[in-house]
Design an enzyme around this catalytic site. Sequence first.
Site, PDB file in Angstrom:
ATOM      1  N   ARG A 184       0.855  -1.190   0.000  1.00 59.44           N
ATOM      2  CA  ARG A 184       0.000   0.000   0.000  1.00 59.44           C
ATOM      3  C   ARG A 184       0.890   1.239   0.000  1.00 59.44           C
ATOM      4  O   ARG A 184       1.741   1.401   0.869  1.00 59.44           O
ATOM      5  CB  ARG A 184      -0.902  -0.010   1.231  1.00 59.44           C
ATOM      6  CG  ARG A 184      -1.865   1.157   1.339  1.00 59.44           C
ATOM      7  CD  ARG A 184      -2.670   1.076   2.628  1.00 59.44           C
ATOM      8  NE  ARG A 184      -3.463  -0.141   2.693  1.00 59.44           N
ATOM      9  CZ  ARG A 184      -3.536  -0.923   3.779  1.00 59.44           C
ATOM     10  NH1 ARG A 184      -2.866  -0.627   4.875  1.00 59.44           N
ATOM     11  NH2 ARG A 184      -4.289  -2.012   3.754  1.00 59.44           N
ATOM     12  N   ARG A 200      -1.419   5.977   9.843  1.00 53.32           N
ATOM     13  CA  ARG A 200      -1.559   5.488   8.469  1.00 53.32           C
ATOM     14  C   ARG A 200      -1.665   6.656   7.469  1.00 53.32           C
ATOM     15  O   ARG A 200      -1.508   7.824   7.836  1.00 53.32           O
ATOM     16  CB  ARG A 200      -2.803   4.605   8.374  1.00 53.32           C
ATOM     17  CG  ARG A 200      -2.822   3.416   9.339  1.00 53.32           C
ATOM     18  CD  ARG A 200      -1.830   2.330   8.973  1.00 53.32           C
ATOM     19  NE  ARG A 200      -1.956   1.145   9.806  1.00 53.32           N
ATOM     20  CZ  ARG A 200      -2.760   0.115   9.566  1.00 53.32           C
ATOM     21  NH1 ARG A 200      -3.581   0.139   8.521  1.00 53.32           N
ATOM     22  NH2 ARG A 200      -2.770  -0.937  10.359  1.00 53.32           N
ATOM     23  N   LYS A 239      -2.900   0.481  15.201  1.00 53.01           N
ATOM     24  CA  LYS A 239      -2.956   1.389  14.064  1.00 53.01           C
ATOM     25  C   LYS A 239      -3.661   2.682  14.441  1.00 53.01           C
ATOM     26  O   LYS A 239      -4.501   2.719  15.340  1.00 53.01           O
ATOM     27  CB  LYS A 239      -3.656   0.725  12.879  1.00 53.01           C
ATOM     28  CG  LYS A 239      -5.099   0.311  13.149  1.00 53.01           C
ATOM     29  CD  LYS A 239      -5.666  -0.473  11.974  1.00 53.01           C
ATOM     30  CE  LYS A 239      -7.072  -0.975  12.285  1.00 53.01           C
ATOM     31  NZ  LYS A 239      -7.625  -1.787  11.193  1.00 53.01           N
ATOM     32  N   LYS A 270      -5.403   6.336  12.577  1.00 49.86           N
ATOM     33  CA  LYS A 270      -5.864   6.909  11.307  1.00 49.86           C
ATOM     34  C   LYS A 270      -6.267   8.360  11.492  1.00 49.86           C
ATOM     35  O   LYS A 270      -6.899   8.721  12.484  1.00 49.86           O
ATOM     36  CB  LYS A 270      -7.041   6.094  10.753  1.00 49.86           C
ATOM     37  CG  LYS A 270      -6.674   4.647  10.447  1.00 49.86           C
ATOM     38  CD  LYS A 270      -7.863   3.853   9.923  1.00 49.86           C
ATOM     39  CE  LYS A 270      -7.467   2.422   9.607  1.00 49.86           C
ATOM     40  NZ  LYS A 270      -8.614   1.633   9.100  1.00 49.86           N
ATOM     41  N   CYS A 282     -14.884  -4.174   0.655  1.00 47.84           N
ATOM     42  CA  CYS A 282     -13.454  -4.368   0.859  1.00 47.84           C
ATOM     43  C   CYS A 282     -12.951  -5.429  -0.121  1.00 47.84           C
ATOM     44  O   CYS A 282     -13.720  -6.040  -0.854  1.00 47.84           O
ATOM     45  CB  CYS A 282     -13.181  -4.786   2.302  1.00 47.84           C
ATOM     46  SG  CYS A 282     -13.828  -6.424   2.715  1.00 47.84           S
ATOM     47  N   CYS A 307      -7.178 -11.502   0.940  1.00 45.27           N
ATOM     48  CA  CYS A 307      -7.109 -11.052   2.321  1.00 45.27           C
ATOM     49  C   CYS A 307      -7.109 -12.237   3.280  1.00 45.27           C
ATOM     50  O   CYS A 307      -8.039 -13.055   3.263  1.00 45.27           O
ATOM     51  CB  CYS A 307      -8.274 -10.124   2.657  1.00 45.27           C
ATOM     52  SG  CYS A 307      -8.239  -9.564   4.383  1.00 45.27           S
ATOM     53  N   CYS A 348     -15.161  -9.211   6.688  1.00 41.42           N
ATOM     54  CA  CYS A 348     -14.902  -9.566   8.086  1.00 41.42           C
ATOM     55  C   CYS A 348     -15.215  -8.336   8.932  1.00 41.42           C
ATOM     56  O   CYS A 348     -15.511  -7.266   8.396  1.00 41.42           O
ATOM     57  CB  CYS A 348     -13.447 -10.023   8.270  1.00 41.42           C
ATOM     58  SG  CYS A 348     -12.267  -8.667   8.402  1.00 41.42           S
ATOM     59  N   CYS A 398     -12.794  -2.482   7.138  1.00 36.35           N
ATOM     60  CA  CYS A 398     -12.173  -1.863   5.968  1.00 36.35           C
ATOM     61  C   CYS A 398     -13.176  -1.230   5.003  1.00 36.35           C
ATOM     62  O   CYS A 398     -12.876  -0.238   4.362  1.00 36.35           O
ATOM     63  CB  CYS A 398     -11.303  -2.882   5.239  1.00 36.35           C
ATOM     64  SG  CYS A 398      -9.886  -3.430   6.207  1.00 36.35           S
TER      65      CYS A 398
END
Length: 571
Positions: free
Chosen positions: A84, A154, A216, A218, A435, A441, A480, A484
Site C-alpha cells: 500500500r 496510516r 494502528k 488513522k 473491501c 485477504c 470480516c 475496511c
Amino acid sequence: MNNKQYLGPLVVEGKLVDAERIKERSNYLRGSIIADLDDHVTGGFNGDNFSLIRFHGMYQQDDRDLRAERAEQKLDARHAMMLRCRLPGGVITSKQWLAIDKFSKEKTLYGSIRLTNRQTFQFHGILKQHLQSVHQMLHNIDLDSLGTANDVNRNVLCSSNPMESTLHQEVYEWAKKISEHLLPHTRAYAEIWLNKEKIKTTDVEPILGSTYLPRKFKTTIVVPPHNEVDLHANDMNFIAITEQGALTGFNLLIGGGLSIEHSNKATYPRTASEFGYFPVNKVLDIAEAVVSIQRDWGNRTNRKNAKTKYTLDRVGLNIFKAEVERRAGVNFEPTRPYQFTTRGDRFGWIKGIDNTWNLTLFIENGRLLDYHNRPLKTGMAEIARAHQGNFRLTANQNLIISGVKEFEKNNIEHIARLYGLMRNVSHQRQNSMACVSFPTCPLAMAEAERILPKFITCIEEIMAKYGIEDDYIVLRISGCPNGCARALLAEIGLIGKAPGRYNLYLGGNRIGTRIPRIYRENVSLQDSLVILDGLIKEWVQERAQEEGFGDFAIRSGIVQPILNPAHDFWN
C-alpha cells in the site's frame, strides 16, 4: 515481560501482548528482513518479519482460491505481498501513474491497481524477489510505502473537493505535513529497500517511541459540508473552519473507529468525540500531542482494546482533552459550527474556481484492470499520457482527473468513454462499496468485492420495482468485522461471518455520523435480499419527504438507535 508503561492508573497494567515484544526486539523495524529476502526456500517471511514488513507498507498474503489445491499437492501456499503506497491526500501525478501502471503490468500476479478507501492505491501479488524493485520504483517517483500499515499513523486522508480547489490545496498541504511529521524516523526502510548505507548513529523515535503505537492510528482532514473521508471511522480528525473563505483553524474530533470482533462484547464501533476549536498554526502540535498520548496511555496488553477509541473511553474525554491541551500548549475554544450534507463523490465534470475542470470517474470496487469490453487500466494509462496534471484518489475508491484545461477536456472525455471509464451507473451503485476480501485477504470470512456488483444489481432491481431507481441507500459489504469497507457507518451494512453468511446492520445515515444496529445475524445474501425487499417497500410507502433509508429505519422503529456504543451496541 511486564508492562512498565508511563502514568500508573492511566495505563493498563498486565502482561504485554507479543506484538510489543516483536517491536521492542526489532531494532527499529529492521528485524532480520534482509536475511529473509535472501532466503529462496520460501516465498514468504519468517517469524517476527511477517509482522515487521507491515510497518514498511506490506502484508504477506496468499491466493486462498489455491490453498486447498496446493495443500493437496503438498506445496506451500503461494505467498505474495500486498503493498500500500503512502499518498497523503490522494494526489498523484500522471507521470507517477504511468510508473505504477508499468510495474503492475510487469511484476504483479494480478496485473491490477486497486484504489482503496484510504485514498491511495495497492498492488496485490508482488513476489518476494520483486519487493526491492517496487520500493525503488516508488522512490524514483518520489513515493514510498513507509507507515501505511501496522502500529503507526496510516495514510492521512483529506477532502478531495474540486469545487473548492484553493481550500483543498491548503488542507492537502496540511495532510502532507501531518503525514511527514508523524512518520517513523528509523532508517530501516531506506537501508532494506533502497540499499542505503547504514549510518552509525542511534535511531530515535521522538513521537512514536521505540515500540511505536499500541495499534494502528488513522487521521483525516475534512472540509465541510462533504464528509467523503468518513471521519467517524478515524482516530484523529481535523474539520476545516473558514471565515470569508480563508482557513482560520480546525475543530478536533478524536476516537472514531469501526473494527469489532464477532461476539466479543468488549469491542464496539465508535464515532469520534468533539474536543473543540484551535487555530491553524497549532495543527502539528495537536497531532503530536494526540499521538503521543495514545502511545503512552493506549492498551498494550490487549490488541482488541488498543485503539484510541478505547483509550478515550477508559480514561475519560475530559482527562484526555486536558492532556492534549497540556502537551500541545493549547486551550481549546468551543467547537465552531459545521454541517455535513453529503459523503459520496460527485461524478462527471465539475469546474473549479481556478477555471480548470475536474472529472470524477466511478471505479467499481476501486479495481483497475482490463476487463472484457472495458479495458479500464489501459484507459487510465492513456489518460495519464494525455494529461499533464494530477489525479486525485478519493476515499470512496474513485478517481478524479484534476486540473484539466479547457482545451484538454474533449480529448480526456473521449478517452474515458472509449475505454469504459465513463458509463451510466445508478446512484445506488455509486454509493455502494466493498473491501477486497477473497481471494487475497487472510482475514476474510466471506466474499465482498467479488459479490458486490451482482448484489447491487439485485438491489437496483428492487429499487426499480418500487419506483425509486433514481434514489440510493448507502450500502457497504465487508468480508470480516475489521471495518475496511466502513460497513458500520452505512445505512445497510453486511459484515461477513462465514462463507456465504453475513450479519445485517441497519440504521446508519447518509452523512456518515451514525452507527447502524444489527438486524439479522448469520443470513445468506439471498435471504438478506428478501429481507431488504420488504424493508425497501415499507420505506417507499411510509417515508417522509426525501427521508433516507437509515433515518426511516430509526424513526419507524425497525431498529433502535445506538446511543452509547460501549454499552448498547450489543444489546
